[in-house]
Design a protein around this motif. Structure first.
Motif, short mmCIF file in Angstrom:
data_model
loop_
_atom_site.label_atom_id
_atom_site.label_comp_id
_atom_site.label_asym_id
_atom_site.label_seq_id
_atom_site.Cartn_x
_atom_site.Cartn_y
_atom_site.Cartn_z
N ALA A 46 -2.39 -1.01 -3.13
CA ALA A 46 -1.94 -1.66 -4.60
C ALA A 46 -2.61 -1.83 -5.18
O ALA A 46 -3.02 -1.33 -7.09
N LEU A 76 6.47 2.55 -6.28
CA LEU A 76 5.12 1.52 -6.71
C LEU A 76 4.94 1.13 -7.82
O LEU A 76 5.03 1.82 -9.12
N LYS A 128 0.69 -1.32 0.10
CA LYS A 128 -0.06 0.36 0.01
C LYS A 128 1.05 1.25 0.03
O LYS A 128 2.05 1.18 0.33
N TYR A 152 0.68 -3.66 -9.27
CA TYR A 152 1.45 -3.35 -8.58
C TYR A 152 1.98 -3.56 -8.09
O TYR A 152 1.29 -4.51 -6.80
#
Length: 198
Positions: A116, A131, A100, A122
Motif C-alpha cells: 500500500a 484498498l 498489501k 492507502y
C-alpha cells in the motif's frame, strides 16, 4: 498412473513425527489415552520441527527471489517510462503490519505483492476487500482511486528496494493503475493502452 518404471516420493518425516506427537497429546488431553513418551524427546522433536519450518520458509523466499530477479531483470534495466504495463487482477488484500494487495498477473502468470505504501497513502478497509486512500476527501486535489478485490489493474515495475540483513532482501515495487473508464471488462490481457498515464 504416472506410467514410470521407477517412482520415488519424498515426504517430510519430521512433520509426520510432529503430527504423531500432536495426536498423542490431544488424545491425552481428551482423556482417551494415558500420557506416554519422553518429554526430552518431545522437546527435541518440537525444536527440530520449528527449525525445519524456518529453513523451509527461508528456502521458499530464496527461490521466490531468484524467480522475481529473473522475471524482472530486463525491465529493471529499462527507463521507467519504457517499462510495460502488466495486466492482472487483485486477488486478495492483507491488513497486516505492512498492508498489501496480492495481484495475479496474466503475463507472466505470477502473483505479486503490491505494498500500500508504494501505491500512495492507502489502507485496507475494515472488511478487507478494498484498498482505500487514507484521506478520502482531499481538499483541492483529485481524489486517489479506490481498489477492491476482483478489480482488473495494470502494474508497472517502479523499482526495487534493497533490504539488508534479510533473506530475500530485495522488495520489488510497482505502480498500480485502474483501466480507463469504459474499459474495465476488456478481455485481452494485452491492454496497456487502456490505462491512464503512470
Amino acid at each position: 498412473s504416472l506410467k514410470a518404471e521407477q517412482y520415488a516420493r519424498f515426504s517430510s518425516p519430521m512433520r509426520e513425527l510432529a503430527g504423531c506427537y500432536t495426536h498423542a497429546e490431544m488424545a491425552h488431553c481428551l482423556g482417551w489415552d494415558a500420557k506416554t513418551g519422553d518429554d526430552a524427546l518431545r522437546d527435541k522433536v518440537i525444536q527440530t520441527a520449528n527449525s525445519a519450518k524456518r529453513k523451509q520458509r527461508d528456502l521458499g523466499k530464496e527461490v521466490g527471489m531468484a524467480l522475481m530477479n529473473q522475471v524482472w531483470a530486463e525491465e529493471l534495466a529499462m527507463k521507467k517510462q519504457d517499462r510495460r504495463i502488466h495486466a492482472g487482477a487483485i486477488v486478495g488484500l492483507d491488513r497486516g503490519k505492512n498492508p498489501k494487495a496480492y495481484v495475479l498477473l496474466h503475463q507472466p502468470p505470477l502473483e505479486v505483492k503490491v505494498y500500500a505504501r508504494d501505491v500512495g497513502d492507502y489502507e485496507v478497509s475494515d472488511d478487507g476487500v478494498q484498498l482505500l486512500p487514507k484521506d478520502r476527501n482531499p481538499a483541492g486535489s483529485v481524489p486517489l482511486p479506490r481498489y477492491k478485490v476482483g478489480d482488473r489493474v495494470g502494474l508497472q515495475l517502479a523499482g526495487v528496494d534493497e533490504r539488508t540483513g534479510q533473506v530475500g532482501n530485495r522488495v520489488f515495487t510497482f505502480s498500480m493503475l485502474l483501466p480507463k473508464a469504459g474499459h474495465e471488462d476488456e478481455s485481452s490481457p494485452e491492454f496497456a493502452v487502456l490505462f491512464d498515464d503512470v
